[in-house]
Design a protein around this motif. Structure first.
Motif, PDB file in Angstrom:
ATOM      1  N   UNK A  76       0.953  -0.767   0.053  1.00  7.27           N
ATOM      2  CA  UNK A  76       0.065   0.079  -0.344  1.00  7.27           C
ATOM      3  C   UNK A  76       0.643   1.305   0.054  1.00  7.27           C
ATOM      4  N   UNK A  77       2.093   0.838   1.051  1.00  9.48           N
ATOM      5  CA  UNK A  77       3.369   2.951   0.509  1.00  9.48           C
ATOM      6  C   UNK A  77       1.912   3.677   1.165  1.00  9.48           C
ATOM      7  N   UNK A  78       1.376   3.099   2.385  1.00 12.32           N
ATOM      8  CA  UNK A  78       1.127   4.549   2.649  1.00 12.32           C
ATOM      9  C   UNK A  78       2.294   5.867   3.213  1.00 12.32           C
ATOM     10  N   UNK A  79       1.686   6.783   3.468  1.00 15.70           N
ATOM     11  CA  UNK A  79       2.529   8.088   4.126  1.00 15.70           C
ATOM     12  C   UNK A  79       2.531   8.403   5.029  1.00 15.70           C
ATOM     13  N   UNK A  80       2.078   7.066   5.909  1.00 17.31           N
ATOM     14  CA  UNK A  80       1.769   7.621   7.294  1.00 17.31           C
ATOM     15  C   UNK A  80       2.393   6.334   8.401  1.00 17.31           C
ATOM     16  N   UNK A  81       2.587   6.319   9.020  1.00 20.38           N
ATOM     17  CA  UNK A  81       2.951   5.176  10.273  1.00 20.38           C
ATOM     18  C   UNK A  81       2.558   3.835  10.512  1.00 20.38           C
ATOM     19  N   UNK A  82       3.877   2.837  10.034  1.00 21.32           N
ATOM     20  CA  UNK A  82       2.730   1.288   9.384  1.00 21.32           C
ATOM     21  C   UNK A  82       1.709   1.389  10.721  1.00 21.32           C
ATOM     22  N   UNK A  83       2.007   1.511  12.122  1.00 24.27           N
ATOM     23  CA  UNK A  83       1.049   1.100  12.762  1.00 24.27           C
ATOM     24  C   UNK A  83      -0.433   1.629  12.896  1.00 24.27           C
ATOM     25  N   UNK A  84      -0.493   2.609  11.221  1.00 26.04           N
ATOM     26  CA  UNK A  84      -1.494   3.388  11.893  1.00 26.04           C
ATOM     27  C   UNK A  84      -2.681   2.224  11.342  1.00 26.04           C
ATOM     28  N   UNK A  85      -4.067   2.553  12.089  1.00 30.81           N
ATOM     29  CA  UNK A  85      -5.328   2.128  12.051  1.00 30.81           C
ATOM     30  C   UNK A  85      -6.201   2.970  10.877  1.00 30.81           C
ATOM     31  N   UNK A  86      -5.846   3.807  11.439  1.00 32.66           N
ATOM     32  CA  UNK A  86      -7.092   4.872  10.753  1.00 32.66           C
ATOM     33  C   UNK A  86      -8.137   5.885  11.739  1.00 32.66           C
ATOM     34  N   UNK A  87      -7.843   5.417  12.851  1.00 33.82           N
ATOM     35  CA  UNK A  87      -8.503   6.026  13.658  1.00 33.82           C
ATOM     36  C   UNK A  87      -7.897   7.694  13.764  1.00 33.82           C
ATOM     37  N   UNK A  88      -8.997   8.001  14.095  1.00 32.88           N
ATOM     38  CA  UNK A  88      -8.112  10.116  14.293  1.00 32.88           C
ATOM     39  C   UNK A  88      -7.652  10.358  12.893  1.00 32.88           C
ATOM     40  N   UNK A  89      -7.896  10.096  12.027  1.00 35.83           N
ATOM     41  CA  UNK A  89      -7.254  10.611  10.326  1.00 35.83           C
ATOM     42  C   UNK A  89      -7.388  11.559  10.236  1.00 35.83           C
ATOM     43  N   UNK A  90      -7.069  12.885   9.789  1.00 33.80           N
ATOM     44  CA  UNK A  90      -7.190  13.534   9.445  1.00 33.80           C
ATOM     45  C   UNK A  90      -8.090  13.406   7.670  1.00 33.80           C
ATOM     46  N   UNK A  91      -8.536  14.403   6.939  1.00 34.88           N
ATOM     47  CA  UNK A  91      -9.005  14.250   6.419  1.00 34.88           C
ATOM     48  C   UNK A  91      -8.134  14.166   4.500  1.00 34.88           C
ATOM     49  N   UNK A  92      -6.761  14.798   4.466  1.00 36.01           N
ATOM     50  CA  UNK A  92      -5.755  14.593   4.542  1.00 36.01           C
ATOM     51  C   UNK A  92      -5.423  13.323   4.210  1.00 36.01           C
ATOM     52  N   UNK A  93      -4.886  12.289   5.835  1.00 38.18           N
ATOM     53  CA  UNK A  93      -4.367  11.199   5.470  1.00 38.18           C
ATOM     54  C   UNK A  93      -5.053  10.436   5.178  1.00 38.18           C
TER      55      UNK A  93
END
Length: 169
Positions: free
Chosen positions: A79-96
């Motif tokens: 997926x190569x997402x631009x945030x920490x590998x441990x992120x689950x989406x909880x609390x994500x901003x609209x940009x994330x």
């Protein structure tokens, strides 16, 4: 029927809905936002899968905790997402949220691998195991059964939201 069979059936329904929601959509459609602060299908499916992967892998079992499919299956790299590998989406901003761009194939493959790990886990536990306290940070403490129902409920809500967005397309 055992309670774990009911949970297994519930997660299988989520799997069917993940396939139905994303199949046939391209990356642009999966990234469609019906409003400026709205989630996308890609983010919703990625998020529900990440939460399931994270929460189920942390439930007690011999050799627990287990590694998340996100890491062991190579999905974090894929997926190569631009945030920490441990992120689950909880609390994500609209940009994330907007940064989660994925193909239907990647989303389905990741959900299917997570679903298989969830089903494998459910096959190893008994109904009595569902009473095991897994989180003492809440009052009352959270049991394994409550955690699994919470994940299933979250998954069902998010896949319903994704289906709604698909309908808008």
């Amino acid at each position: 029927m055992r309670a774990t069979d009911v949970l297994a059936d519930g997660f299988s329904r989520v799997q069917e809905n993940v396939h139905a929601v994303v199949t046939g959509l391209d990356v642009g459609q999966l990234a469609y936002q019906p409003g400026p602060q709205a989630n996308t299908i890609a983010w919703l499916v990625w998020h529900l899968t990440r939460v399931q992967d994270d929460h189920v892998s942390n439930l007690p079992l011999a050799g627990s905790p287990r590694e998340q499919v996100w890491r062991t299956g190579g999905f974090a790299r894929r997926f190569a997402l631009p945030f920490d590998e441990s992120a689950t989406g909880y609390g994500h901003t609209i940009d994330e949220v907007s940064a989660v761009r994925a193909s239907a194939r990647d989303l389905v493959d990741y959900y299917d691998a997570t679903h298989a790990a969830t089903q494998d886990f459910l096959a190893t536990i008994t109904d009595d195991d569902l009473n095991t306290v897994v989180d003492t940070h809440w009052n009352p403490p959270v049991t394994m059964g409550v955690r699994l129902v919470s994940v299933l409920d979250d998954d069902a809500q998010h896949i319903g939201q994704a289906a709604y967005i698909r309908g808008l397309l």
